[in-house]
Motif scaffolding. Structure first.
Motif, mmCIF file in Angstrom:
data_model
loop_
_atom_site.group_PDB
_atom_site.id
_atom_site.type_symbol
_atom_site.label_atom_id
_atom_site.label_comp_id
_atom_site.label_asym_id
_atom_site.label_seq_id
_atom_site.Cartn_x
_atom_site.Cartn_y
_atom_site.Cartn_z
ATOM 1 N N ARG A 119 27.997 9.970 23.997
ATOM 2 C CA ARG A 119 28.409 8.615 23.644
ATOM 3 C C ARG A 119 27.208 7.684 23.595
ATOM 4 N NH1 ARG A 119 33.555 7.508 24.689
ATOM 5 N NH2 ARG A 119 33.667 9.569 23.786
ATOM 6 N N LEU A 120 26.360 7.766 24.647
ATOM 7 C CA LEU A 120 25.221 6.863 24.714
ATOM 8 C C LEU A 120 23.981 7.444 24.039
ATOM 9 C CD1 LEU A 120 27.151 5.637 26.863
ATOM 10 C CD2 LEU A 120 25.132 5.028 28.174
ATOM 11 N N GLY A 121 23.980 8.726 23.801
ATOM 12 C CA GLY A 121 22.818 9.361 23.186
ATOM 13 C C GLY A 121 21.613 9.408 24.109
ATOM 14 N N TYR A 122 21.847 9.401 25.400
ATOM 15 C CA TYR A 122 20.738 9.417 26.365
ATOM 16 C C TYR A 122 20.029 10.766 26.319
ATOM 17 C CZ TYR A 122 18.437 9.590 30.931
ATOM 18 O OH TYR A 122 17.526 9.722 31.939
ATOM 19 N N SER A 123 18.703 10.731 26.221
ATOM 20 C CA SER A 123 17.989 12.003 26.101
ATOM 21 C C SER A 123 16.975 12.217 27.219
ATOM 22 C CB SER A 123 17.303 12.099 24.744
ATOM 23 O OG SER A 123 16.401 11.016 24.600
#
Lengths: 184, 550
Positions: A119-123
């Motif tokens: 959802r947040l695209g945290y990498s």
């Protein structure tokens, strides 16, 4: 000591392009390693150091500081009842998100991990912290977690064996990160 | 029926190896008692009053002859020569030795079976209409959808540590035989006005100590969206469901606390973000599953007349009327095998009987057997011309009790004799009722009526949805029984109403007799118990039962 997928260390946590996240795989390339933990968690009532580089605070404190326009640590720790979406404006600045498992039977953290990645695209580094058992780590990896700081750290050989067991799984949108564990 | 792919086989084999390894680590002291418990539960292994109990999954109640032979083999090799069919279409073994369980799981894997997620706080075996694919009232066969759900829910990484267990039921028929209104999620296959297939989705139903009828969360869900929508419901539940109190952790409590409208909004909001990313499936996938469930080949020649032998054999006639149902092919009948003979506890079946049923299914029913949530078995596709031969064979093995849907076709949880949760010995109540009402003609006169018996509040015997519900309670160390009347699990599900204060064990059969006498007195013509109860209410029953008791 931490268990971590190599190449997601704090120095190059953005080395993997975002497209890898969008296609459903978790940033990694390679092996599981044991390494020192450079980060420190500061409880809500503890004073923060000048340098925020390796500082972790609770999500509540993090959002409070953000609200008050104070300098932000680069690490945050989510409790099971916290909201992941509240962090969406800050995920680019974060280098480490910890997901706390106060007891291993509380499964909220798996959804936290999934939402942070998808959802947040945290990498950046996504670390499971707390009461975590070896037989659960495969599912954590598939949900998007890539490092572990457990109360009882399992040995790496066991982890390798457990996470390599299933060649196939029924949820292709939750892949094991690039079969990384096989080559540990 | 569904045949495992190479991937399925490898997966189940890996699960067997994993469990063998977990047992080995437990034996070596590397897994503590509590952690091993969590892991073994996810393979259906409980520790009960006397011993381990293994619950084997029968996905959506469908078994082949080969599989049933194997279940019989397991019962005779590793257990006490019998198995127990449960109200969730599964089978339980009550006496396995822990060290044998990996071997049992291997025997299951050899015939494409497993015990995955038959217990623990995860998504359990999906249940459905035991007559799926054999009745004319079906909109679509639910089994391919059940298989899709089975695969999606198997070791789902996000939903393996839920607040509490989670049960999904699917019906493809206009007549609900899967009790979808009393499941965590109930799915009804329907057609919309454009003749597209989809699901009516219900959520928050369940029995247990706080019974709820499920609420409709979505009138029409396009079938292509099934898994993403299930995912959204599970995600909301996983995040928001209570974890502080075991008894308030089921999704029904969450739905009721939030209200269905707020819960729906939460799910729809989540779904709007995730519907294109998580657990989607292709049309080829579902079509390939559908191809695995072909219709029984249409029989030529004969007519839709009943078998001629009913005129010469009264017992066969009785069985034909009571235990067989219309098939969509008028040259076949659906045959129920009652596991409610007076000679054994409800749902129990010996190894020898299992072998018999497996052989008969091979000979007469395209090698297919179904298990029902009423704890009976079904041979779904029997040619009318073979019914008499089948009956004779069943009769010889005490498998032709002609009581389907009748008073003695009771649903009974294992109770105090086996279960560590129970307050009461349900099996002795079952025996007490069987002894009192041993006259089948009297049972036929009563018509369809259901008695459902649970040994404790957890309601495994579904007492809330019985015409007559019997719940075991403990009062100062003694077994007492709380009666409810007017429950129903079909299309218009209803929870039974409490008749009055609990009665002592010795008085149960008397109370049932009073209830039945009142029914006969109040009944108009051939009314069912349910219809009479709806018309006259609980008052006349209360009066007679407690007048007798006093």
């Amino acid at each position: 000591m931490l268990l971590q997928l190599k190449n997601t260390s704090e120095t190059d946590h953005r080395a993997v392009p975002d497209s890898a996240v969008e296609s459903g795989s978790i940033p990694n390339s390679g092996h599981f390693i044991e390494r020192e933990n450079n980060w420190t968690f500061y409880p809500d009532d503890a004073a923060l150091p000048e340098d925020h580089a390796f500082t972790i605070v609770s999500a509540t404190r993090f959002l409070e500081r953000a609200h008050n326009n104070e300098t932000l640590p680069t690490g945050v720790c989510l409790r099971p009842a916290d909201s992941t979406t509240a962090l969406s404006d800050y995920q680019q600045q974060l280098k480490l998100i910890c997901i706390e498992f106060p007891v291993y039977t509380d499964g909220r953290g798996y959804t936290h991990a999934r939402l942070l990645r998808k959802r947040l695209g945290y990498s950046g580094e996504l670390r499971a912290v707390g009461d975590i058992r070896a037989d659960q780590m495969l599912f954590m990896l598939r949900s998007g977690i890539d490092s572990f700081d457990c109360i009882n750290q399992p040995d790496i050989a066991l982890l390798k064996q457990l996470t390599a067991r299933f060649e196939h799984n029924y949820q292709p949108s939750y892949p094991l990160p690039d079969r990384a564990i096989h080559s540990m | 029926m569904y045949q495992y792919t190479e991937q399925d086989k490898a997966f189940v084999q890996a699960r067997v190896d994993e469990f063998a390894d977990q047992v080995a680590r437990y034996n070596e002291g590397m897994l503590d008692e509590d952690e091993f418990k969590q892991l073994r539960l996810r393979n259906g292994l409980y520790y009960q009053r006397h011993a381990y109990m293994l619950r084997v999954a029968i996905p959506y109640g469908v078994l082949s002859s080969k599989q049933l032979h194997q279940l019989a083999h397991i019962a005779s090799t590793y257990d006490k020569d019998y198995g127990h069919f449960t109200t969730r279409q599964n089978i339980q073994y009550n006496w396995p030795d822990l060290q044998d369980v990996p071997k049992i799981l291997q025997s299951l894997a050899d015939v494409e079976m497993h015990a995955i997620q038959t217990s623990g706080n995860c998504i359990r075996n999906t249940t459905t209409d035991p007559l799926a694919g054999a009745t004319a009232d079906e909109i679509e066969d639910p089994r391919p959808w059940c298989e899709l759900i089975r695969q999606w829910s198997t070791l789902h990484p996000e939903f393996n540590w839920l607040p509490r267990k989670f049960k999904i039921a699917v019906t493809g028929s206009r007549n609900d035989r899967a009790a979808v209104q009393v499941h965590d999620i109930g799915l009804r296959l329907i057609k919309n006005k454009d003749n597209e297939t989809g699901f009516e989705v219900l959520v928050g139903g369940g029995l247990g100590r706080t019974p709820h009828i499920g609420s409709v969360i979505r009138d029409f869900l396009p079938s292509a969206d099934l898994l993403t929508y299930l995912n959204a419901i599970l995600r909301v539940y996983n995040q928001a469901g209570r974890r502080d109190n075991l008894y308030k952790a089921r999704i029904k409590i969450l739905v009721s606390a939030m209200g269905i409208d707020a819960f729906r909004t939460a799910v729809e909001t989540e779904w709007a973000s995730s519907k294109n990313e998580d657990d989607t499936f292709s049309e080829e996938t579902i079509n390939a599953l559908k191809a695995q469930f072909p219709l029984a080949p249409k029989l030529n020649g004969a007519t839709d007349q009943p078998p001629a032998e009913i005129f010469s054999h009264p017992l066969f006639n009785q069985w034909y009327k009571s235990n067989t149902r219309e098939h969509l092919d008028t040259n076949r009948r659906i045959v129920f095998i009652s596991l409610k003979s007076p000679f054994a506890p409800a749902g129990d079946i010996t190894s020898e009987q299992m072998h018999t049923v497996a052989d008969l299914a091979e000979e007469f029913s395209l090698s297919e057997i179904r298990s029902t949530h009423e704890q009976n078995l079904v041979l779904p596709h029997v040619p009318v011309s073979e019914l008499f031969r089948l009956w004779k064979a069943l009769n010889g093995k005490r498998l032709a009790t002609a009581n389907i849907g009748k008073l003695s076709d009771m649903i009974v949880c294992p109770g105090l004799d086996f279960c560590s949760l129970a307050n009461a010995g349900t099996i002795s109540i079952y025996d007490q009722i069987n002894a009192r009402f041993d006259n089948l003609d009297f049972q036929y006169e009563l018509g369809d009526i259901s008695i459902k018996i649970s040994g404790c509040m957890n309601a495994c015997g579904h007492h809330h949805v019985g015409d007559i519900g019997i719940l075991g309670v403990e009062k100062s160390g003694e077994e007492w029984y709380q009666l409810t009347l007017g429950g129903h699990a079909g299309n218009k599900a209803a929870l039974g109403k409490r008749l009055g204060k609990a009665i002592p064990k010795v008085a149960v059969a008397d109370a049932i007799e009073s209830i039945l006498n009142t029914f006969i007195r109040e009944r108009i013509e051939n009314e069912t118990f349910n219809a009479t109860f709806e018309r006259v209410g609980i008052a006349p029953f209360k009066e007679t039962v407690y007048a007798t008791a006093a």
